[in-house]
Design an enzyme around this catalytic site. Structure first.
Site, short mmCIF file in Angstrom:
data_model
loop_
_atom_site.label_atom_id
_atom_site.label_comp_id
_atom_site.label_asym_id
_atom_site.label_seq_id
_atom_site.Cartn_x
_atom_site.Cartn_y
_atom_site.Cartn_z
N TYR A 47 0.84 -1.21 0.00
CA TYR A 47 0.00 0.00 0.00
C TYR A 47 0.87 1.26 0.00
CZ TYR A 47 -3.63 3.27 1.66
OH TYR A 47 -4.49 4.33 1.80
N LYS A 82 1.16 4.17 -2.90
CA LYS A 82 0.84 5.57 -2.61
C LYS A 82 2.05 6.47 -2.85
CE LYS A 82 -3.47 4.98 -1.57
NZ LYS A 82 -4.51 5.53 -2.46
P1 NAP Z 1 -13.21 2.61 1.32
O1 NAP Z 1 -14.19 3.13 2.29
O2 NAP Z 1 -12.76 1.20 1.42
O3 NAP Z 1 -13.77 2.88 -0.17
C1 NAP Z 1 -13.02 2.48 -1.28
C2 NAP Z 1 -13.76 2.84 -2.54
O4 NAP Z 1 -12.94 2.40 -3.65
C3 NAP Z 1 -15.10 2.14 -2.66
O5 NAP Z 1 -16.05 3.01 -3.22
C4 NAP Z 1 -14.80 0.98 -3.63
O6 NAP Z 1 -15.92 0.64 -4.46
C5 NAP Z 1 -13.75 1.60 -4.51
N1 NAP Z 1 -12.93 0.58 -5.19
C6 NAP Z 1 -12.12 -0.36 -4.64
N2 NAP Z 1 -11.56 -1.11 -5.60
C7 NAP Z 1 -12.02 -0.63 -6.80
C8 NAP Z 1 -11.80 -0.94 -8.15
N3 NAP Z 1 -10.98 -1.94 -8.52
N4 NAP Z 1 -12.43 -0.23 -9.12
C9 NAP Z 1 -13.27 0.79 -8.78
N5 NAP Z 1 -13.52 1.14 -7.51
C10 NAP Z 1 -12.91 0.45 -6.53
O7 NAP Z 1 -11.84 3.48 1.35
P2 NAP Z 1 -11.58 5.00 1.78
O8 NAP Z 1 -11.07 5.01 3.15
O9 NAP Z 1 -12.75 5.84 1.41
O10 NAP Z 1 -10.35 5.34 0.83
C11 NAP Z 1 -10.49 6.10 -0.37
C12 NAP Z 1 -9.11 6.49 -0.87
O11 NAP Z 1 -8.44 7.27 0.12
C13 NAP Z 1 -8.20 5.29 -1.14
O12 NAP Z 1 -7.39 5.55 -2.25
C14 NAP Z 1 -7.35 5.22 0.12
O13 NAP Z 1 -6.12 4.60 -0.11
C15 NAP Z 1 -7.20 6.69 0.45
N6 NAP Z 1 -6.87 6.97 1.85
C16 NAP Z 1 -7.73 6.66 2.86
C17 NAP Z 1 -7.36 6.96 4.17
C18 NAP Z 1 -8.26 6.68 5.34
O14 NAP Z 1 -7.85 6.94 6.48
N7 NAP Z 1 -9.46 6.18 5.15
C19 NAP Z 1 -6.13 7.55 4.43
C20 NAP Z 1 -5.29 7.85 3.38
C21 NAP Z 1 -5.66 7.56 2.09
P3 NAP Z 1 -16.80 -0.69 -4.28
O15 NAP Z 1 -17.06 -0.88 -2.81
O16 NAP Z 1 -18.02 -0.40 -5.07
O17 NAP Z 1 -15.98 -1.82 -4.87
#
Ligand code: NAP
Length: 249
Positions: free
Chosen positions: A157, A161
């Site tokens: 991961y 990133k």
């Molecule tokens: P999340 O709640 O797990 O949501 C992930 C989203 O990505 C879901 O809508 C999922 O869609 C979609 N997704 C996953 N695989 C996919 C694919 N192959 N094609 C299309 N869509 C796909 O995650 P989140 O926490 O919101 O994270 C969103 C972004 O922010 C990510 O890039 C993550 O690395 C980044 N981020 C998050 C955090 C944090 O603390 N949460 C911190 C730093 C960075 P489906 O469910 O419909 O498959």
């Protein structure tokens, strides 16, 4: 006038979490919103209806796998056909498959790279022609604080990133002369399904290290997207903006 009025925005992975918050906030600020989902089909369909009904804007969801190169090309063509243009592309879709490097399989490495990093290449490559014709465009890639500082148990991961940061800076340099901007957002600890998997002790430790003494919300990240997608950021490119409550690296 609302900040994003007249703009068409595509957000990948908007069925849940940060992407969902981004789609809502962009709609609230007057944008027309195209978004993708993959496995959460019902949530994707519900979001399309909610955005259209609540904000009276044009919104459309597409079931599309971010890791697929052909899928990305089809997606961008379809969005441009349906909406007539594309002003901002938000590469938000992402996954984790955590383990210590000793236990990490090749499949876990490849999958995370494909969904998190290759997806950015896929959509950017497919959008360039449209952005060039318009002589404008804002690309926003979702990286993470983990891509800056690394994290034990998340080598795949963190590498994906960190790769997004190098990709973002390169695209900014390549396309700047065409008025196409490319920036990255590095969220810290944001409460979503992705972080719900963490145990209470880990969450407590993260929050203790945050000067603002709280976890972030999807709206905290979405507000930064609104800024980068809007004309208020028209002289900002090649940057990584951390939305992390002041978390020290
Ligand atoms: P999340 O709640 O797990 O949501 C992930 C989203 O990505 C879901 O809508 C999922 O869609 C979609 N997704 C996953 N695989 C996919 C694919 N192959 N094609 C299309 N869509 C796909 O995650 P989140 O926490 O919101 O994270 C969103 C972004 O922010 C990510 O890039 C993550 O690395 C980044 N981020 C998050 C955090 C944090 O603390 N949460 C911190 C730093 C960075 P489906 O469910 O419909 O498959």
């Amino acid at each position: 006038m609302k900040l994003l009025e007249g703009k068409v925005i595509l957000v990948t992975g908007a069925s849940k979490g940060i992407g969902n918050g981004i789609a809502r906030r962009c709609a609230e600020n007057g944008a027309q919103v195209a978004f993708t989902y993959l496995s959460s089909v019902e949530k994707g369909l519900a979001l399309e209806k909610e955005l259209t009904d609540a904000y009276k804007i044009k919104a459309k969801g597409y079931r599309s796998d971010a890791s697929g190169t052909n899928a990305a090309e089809e997606l961008i063509n379809q969005v441009v056909t349906d909406f007539g243009s594309l002003d901002a592309l938000v590469n938000n879709a992402g996954i984790t498959q955590d383990n210590l490097i000793m236990r990490m399989t090749e499949e876990m490495w490849d999958k995370v790279m494909e969904v998190n990093l290759k997806s950015c290449f896929n959509t950017v490559k497919a959008s360039i022609r449209t952005f060039m014709k318009q002589r404008s465009g804002s690309i926003i890639n979702m990286t993470s604080v983990v891509g800056i500082r690394g994290n034990a148990g998340q080598a795949n991961y963190a590498a994906s990133k960190a790769g997004i940061i190098g990709f973002t800076k390169s695209v900014a340099q390549e396309l700047g002369s065409r008025n196409i901007r490319c920036n990255a957002i590095a969220p810290g600890f944001i409460v979503t399904e992705m972080t719900q998997a963490l145990n209470d002790e880990t969450v407590k430790t993260w929050i203790e290290g945050i000067p603002l003494k709280r976890s972030g919300t999807t709206t905290d990240v979405a507000d930064c997207v609104v800024f980068l997608a809007s004309d208020m950021s028209s002289y900002i490119t090649g940057q990584v903006i951390q939305v992390n409550g002041g978390m020290l690296m």
